[in-house]
Design a protein around this motif. Sequence first.
Motif, short mmCIF file in Angstrom:
data_model
loop_
_atom_site.label_atom_id
_atom_site.label_comp_id
_atom_site.label_asym_id
_atom_site.label_seq_id
_atom_site.Cartn_x
_atom_site.Cartn_y
_atom_site.Cartn_z
N SER A 2 -2.75 11.00 2.86
CA SER A 2 -2.74 11.83 1.65
C SER A 2 -2.04 13.16 1.87
O SER A 2 -1.61 13.79 0.90
N GLU A 45 0.85 -1.18 0.00
CA GLU A 45 0.00 0.00 0.00
C GLU A 45 0.90 1.24 0.00
O GLU A 45 1.70 1.43 0.92
N SER A 98 1.45 7.31 0.44
CA SER A 98 0.65 8.50 0.13
C SER A 98 -0.84 8.20 0.11
O SER A 98 -1.65 9.12 0.22
N ARG A 99 -1.22 6.94 -0.05
CA ARG A 99 -2.63 6.57 0.08
C ARG A 99 -3.03 6.42 1.54
O ARG A 99 -4.18 6.66 1.91
N SER A 146 -6.44 -1.20 2.49
CA SER A 146 -7.40 -0.44 1.69
C SER A 146 -8.40 -1.36 1.02
O SER A 146 -8.17 -2.56 0.85
#
Length: 570
Positions: free
Chosen positions: A195, A188, A191-192, A545
């Motif tokens: 943010s 993952e 930056s996800r 996610s």
Amino acid sequence: MAAWSRIGRGAQLSLSQSLSRIVSEGGASPAEGASALRGAAALSRARGQHASSLHSLAFAGLAGRSAAAGGHLLQPAPSSRGIGTTPERLHPASSAAVAAELSDAEAREPEAAAAPPPRRMPSLGPTKPAEKPRLVVLGTGWAACRLLKDVDTSTYDVVCVSPRNHMVFTPLLASTCVGTLEFRSVVEPVSRIQSALATRPGSYFFLASCTGVDTRAHEVFCTAAPGDGLPSDPYHFKIAYDKLVIASGAEPLTFNIKGVKENAIFLREVSHAQEIRKKLLTNLMLSENPGLSEEEKARLLHCVVVGGGPTGVEFSGELSDFIMRDVRERYAHVKDYVKVTLIEANEILSSFDIGLRQYATNHLSKYGVKLVRGIVKEVKPGEITLSDGTRVPYGLLVWSTGVGPSEFVKSLDLPKSPGGRIGVDEWLRVPSAPDVFALGDCAGFLEQTGKPVLPALAQVAEREGRYLARLLGRVAAQGGSKAHCIGKAELGEPFVYKHIGSMASVGRYKALVDLRENKDAKGVSMAGFISWLMWRSAYLTRVVSWRNRFYVAVNWATTLVFGRDNTRIG
């Protein structure tokens, strides 16, 4: 022209004596005097005309007088917030050295070039009083990413430093080695997860490794990942922090056994899983070449796993399942040569109770995994030597014997807990370093806290990250978020870890589930197909996610219907 030359040399000598006298009387530092003389000599050399030399000497005299007045004209302007540069420290020189510098300058060739200016280190300077405090996080593991996910970015500017830009969902990493899952399903991007690292002007992600920490100056020193586009290689920079969180993880333990680092493959990163997959498929295809002896085929197709913890057992189970379902069908010429050996010094899965350990032993043995109890003495290319003298040839060697402190953690001048980790108190603070916290596999409770050493597990690291995010929020609400201000804040309840259980897959749709707080407590403890469903359901919900949950579910379904992909890429 000869008269002009004599006048120039006389003025230069007079200036040398004046500056030397000023230095000896304390009117300016020796380094400033030497710098002024070097500048005068360099300008004199650079210009061939004697009139220009006189102008250069006059300029040097002005520089000396400004140094005697306190050196304010030579001081660099204070750096503003953002990427700046800081000159390296200048070394002092004595008045005798000043005269020696002048003599050397006169002796040099007239066409000699001036000395290069001092190198500068790029930096992210300290925050200003009106700006948000800066939280610097070292690492992108379980602890760091949970902290990044939960931290209040309206209160803190966040800077993350790590040699990788993603988090690895390690419980499913073994499945990627044999093609059950694709590699992107278990990673993952950071930056996800947060943010703000990509969108907020005061927050950054730096692809670099931290090489040092100055707790007095509140700075960390970093070296960027190698890249052709950078001005220098290696590229160094530093970052000022208000709060620092060290969550840099740990390194595989080799117990200083000769040859492990050179010949074994660890299973900690996606790059390790890719290397294992490539090596496994390469050996399968090479073993079909004509002219190979029976012994060489057996060596190439012998997969050895050292370490009987959850990672080693899960990888052995996945490998056994891959051999039984896919290798025997697609590599029929060499299927009888493929073997898996699991070497463990004690009992496998020692954190589970005896009933579950026995189930795992029986299941692995039934599906082709040979269990060997022994201690590795030396590792050579293609062969392992055990402490009893037994030699075990191999084509693929996977090392999974636990983790220990990294070289970076060892180099830090910070208190250490038992085992060499960074020592922390009940609030995960490093006592001797204000505004510094440590989390995850690199940290452990100090002995004086009376708390046991926490296991190096993902669930421990994740809970520490979640706890610290709440603590930092409380600190900010009480005005303690800036550097040197944490003493003003009430930290609240200390961190307490409660074990919620362990799970491990053993292959062929079987798994172990132990939901007890410890081996002596009451609770759910079971093995079999239902446990395997619980194992998959639990990990599917824990994937970071929804995108990756979708990837994992699709990969599992595709593997169930079509089998594993055995394409060798690279």
